[in-house]
Enzyme design. Structure first.
Site, PDB file in Angstrom:
ATOM      1  N   GLY A 212       3.466  24.946 -17.540  1.00  0.00           N
ATOM      2  CA  GLY A 212       4.745  25.290 -16.917  1.00  0.00           C
ATOM      3  C   GLY A 212       5.218  24.132 -16.072  1.00  0.00           C
TER       4      GLY A 212
ATOM      5  N   GLY B 219      -0.170  -6.355  -6.282  1.00  0.00           N
ATOM      6  CA  GLY B 219      -0.172  -6.839  -7.658  1.00  0.00           C
ATOM      7  C   GLY B 219      -1.343  -6.309  -8.456  1.00  0.00           C
TER       8      GLY B 219
ATOM      9  N   SER C 265       8.658  26.276 -22.637  1.00  0.00           N
ATOM     10  CA  SER C 265       8.763  27.262 -21.561  1.00  0.00           C
ATOM     11  C   SER C 265       9.274  28.602 -22.081  1.00  0.00           C
ATOM     12  CB  SER C 265       9.704  26.736 -20.463  1.00  0.00           C
ATOM     13  OG  SER C 265       9.216  25.526 -19.913  1.00  0.00           O
TER      14      SER C 265
ATOM     15  N   TYR D  23       1.163  39.749 -22.830  1.00  0.00           N
ATOM     16  CA  TYR D  23       0.317  40.242 -21.737  1.00  0.00           C
ATOM     17  C   TYR D  23      -0.953  39.403 -21.631  1.00  0.00           C
ATOM     18  CZ  TYR D  23      -3.101  43.013 -19.234  1.00  0.00           C
ATOM     19  OH  TYR D  23      -4.081  43.411 -18.358  1.00  0.00           O
TER      20      TYR D  23
ATOM     21  N   GLU E 234       9.852  22.728 -12.601  1.00  0.00           N
ATOM     22  CA  GLU E 234      11.077  23.523 -12.516  1.00  0.00           C
ATOM     23  C   GLU E 234      10.798  25.003 -12.774  1.00  0.00           C
ATOM     24  OE1 GLU E 234      11.885  19.396 -12.818  1.00  0.00           O
ATOM     25  OE2 GLU E 234      10.739  20.640 -14.199  1.00  0.00           O
TER      26      GLU E 234
ATOM     27  N   GLU F  85      -4.817  30.180 -14.907  1.00  0.00           N
ATOM     28  CA  GLU F  85      -4.719  28.860 -15.538  1.00  0.00           C
ATOM     29  C   GLU F  85      -4.110  27.859 -14.567  1.00  0.00           C
ATOM     30  OE1 GLU F  85      -1.931  26.704 -18.917  1.00  0.00           O
ATOM     31  OE2 GLU F  85      -2.442  28.824 -19.175  1.00  0.00           O
TER      32      GLU F  85
END
Length: 412
Positions: free
Chosen positions: A395, A371, A163, A264, A398, A273
């Site tokens: 990403g 099951g 990140s 950028y 969070e 994305e």
């Protein structure tokens, strides 16, 4: 809309009308989301995916490899799925992100692994080239990527830089005629097979976010290699690996965008994305319902189908509304992007919402099958493992919450 899809879809629709048949692969209640042409496109891609991708989904997951016995890239290229948002002058369809999301959803419905690899190829690689490449770069790389002859990838993350992109260590030192790259990239989707990769490296280690540059890397460049293929929890057929750069010379003409403007380039495509990748968990939710609904209708306990019990109906209702609300959000944001308004908080919001709901829907799918849901003979376990990736990739959840909160605060 591109004439190839119009011809296929209209011909298919007329055949069904003549023979009083219902669309075999139609999703739930899309009449409020799409016009007739978009519905035909969705149905056409759905049929392609169910016929050419879905039969391989179990083997893809079990063997931990993108299909080797069938060239899905060429098949998708021949079906014009790899250049949906690419201008026609470079061999694409020249359509918008709504169509791209439709294709991503239906491919992910057939196989989460293929859907993820498709998203990395078409959005992370091709879209970055379209948005930031020179005319010469587009002419050189796009035709083979769009045809499926070449596979594309993007590499930003590193073992210690996920990140926190600015903390990357991969360096690009200026030399005569270009740059020399040294360092590693991690978790690169399509890395083992990609011929064309967009790679980010630091050209100025003292300039922070303004010292990163994007490069176009070609398979076979001296000093570039791939390390171990990663053995993942889910998305197992979406080949992922580490990239290694050891004095890899990259010619100056392979700079994507401008020197020092890599962040950028990255950020300008990151919203789109997230939008396109949000189609993946929507497709997985649809796949869950594709399995659960016939099962609860056929499976009997206490003398009647379990789908008649209110607890099961409640679970199915929750799955359905989670999928439909995520789908509506997705295509609303896609339509807005096509109109020229790219909203950062909603691009983050749609993948945040869809990803977390897909994980929960997959858990409920396992529960509905009891099951059998816990046995790998059924695909529900794969759905869960595949869905979880979308809470981490592009990403984490969070980070997405942080982005949304930050954008809302800025608007006040």
């Amino acid at each position: 809309m591109h004439k190839l899809f119009v011809a296929r879809s209209v011909k298919s629709a007329l055949f069904r009308i003549k023979n009083h048949q219902k669309p075999q692969f139609a999703a739930f209640s899309t009449s409020l989301l799409f016009d007739d042409t978009q519905k035909q496109f969705k149905e056409s891609v759905a049929q392609f995916a169910q016929e050419n991708i879905a039969p391989h989904a179990e083997k893809i997951d079990r063997t931990n490899y993108f299909p080797q016995d069938v060239n899905l890239w060429k098949l998708m290229g021949n079906f014009n799925l790899l250049g949906i948002t690419v201008p026609e002058e470079y061999g694409g369809l020249g359509l918008g992100y709504l169509y791209h999301c439709i294709a991503m959803e239906e491919i992910s419905r057939a196989s989460g692994s293929v859907g993820l690899s498709y998203g990395a190829h078409t959005n992370l690689c091709i879209n970055q080239l379209v948005r930031n490449g020179t005319h010469e770069q587009k002419q050189k790389y796009l035709p083979k990527l769009i045809s499926g002859e070449h596979v594309g990838a993007l590499a930003m993350s590193e073992p210690n830089a996920g990140s926190d992109v600015v903390s990357m260590k991969c360096k690009a030192d200026r030399v005569e005629g270009g740059y020399v790259l040294n360092g590693n990239k991690m978790w690169c989707t399509n890395g083992p097979t990609a011929q064309t990769l967009v790679v980010y490296a630091k050209t100025d280690v003292t300039a922070g976010s303004k010292g990163i540059t994007a490069f176009i890397i070609e398979k076979g460049m001296t000093g570039f290699s791939t390390a171990q293929k990663l053995d993942k929890l889910g998305m197992r057929g979406s080949d992922t690996c580490e990239l290694v750069f050891e004095n890899c010379f990259v010619p100056e003409e392979n700079v994507l965008g401008q020197v020092g403007r890599g962040v950028y380039v990255l950020m300008s495509g990151l919203d789109l994305e997230r939008l396109v990748l949000a189609s993946g968990p929507v497709g997985i939710m649809q796949a869950c319902l594709d399995v659960v609904l016939p099962y609860v209708k056929q499976r009997e306990q206490f003398g009647r189908p379990i789908g008649e019990f209110q607890f099961v109906q409640g679970k199915v209702a929750d799955m359905y509304t989670s999928m439909q609300s995520s789908r509506s959000y997705l295509y609303s944001v896609a339509r807005e992007c096509d109109s020229g308004t790219i909203n950062t908080k909603d691009c983050a919001g749609v993948i945040l919402s869809a990803a977390e709901r897909a994980t929960q829907v997959a858990l409920q799918a396992i529960q509905c099958l009891g099951g059998n849901g816990y046995v790998n003979e059924y695909p529900t376990g794969r759905f869960l493992r595949d869905a979880k990736l979308y809470e981490i990739g592009a990403g984490t959840s969070e980070i997405r919450r942080m982005i949304i909160g930050r954008e809302l605060f800025k608007e006040q």
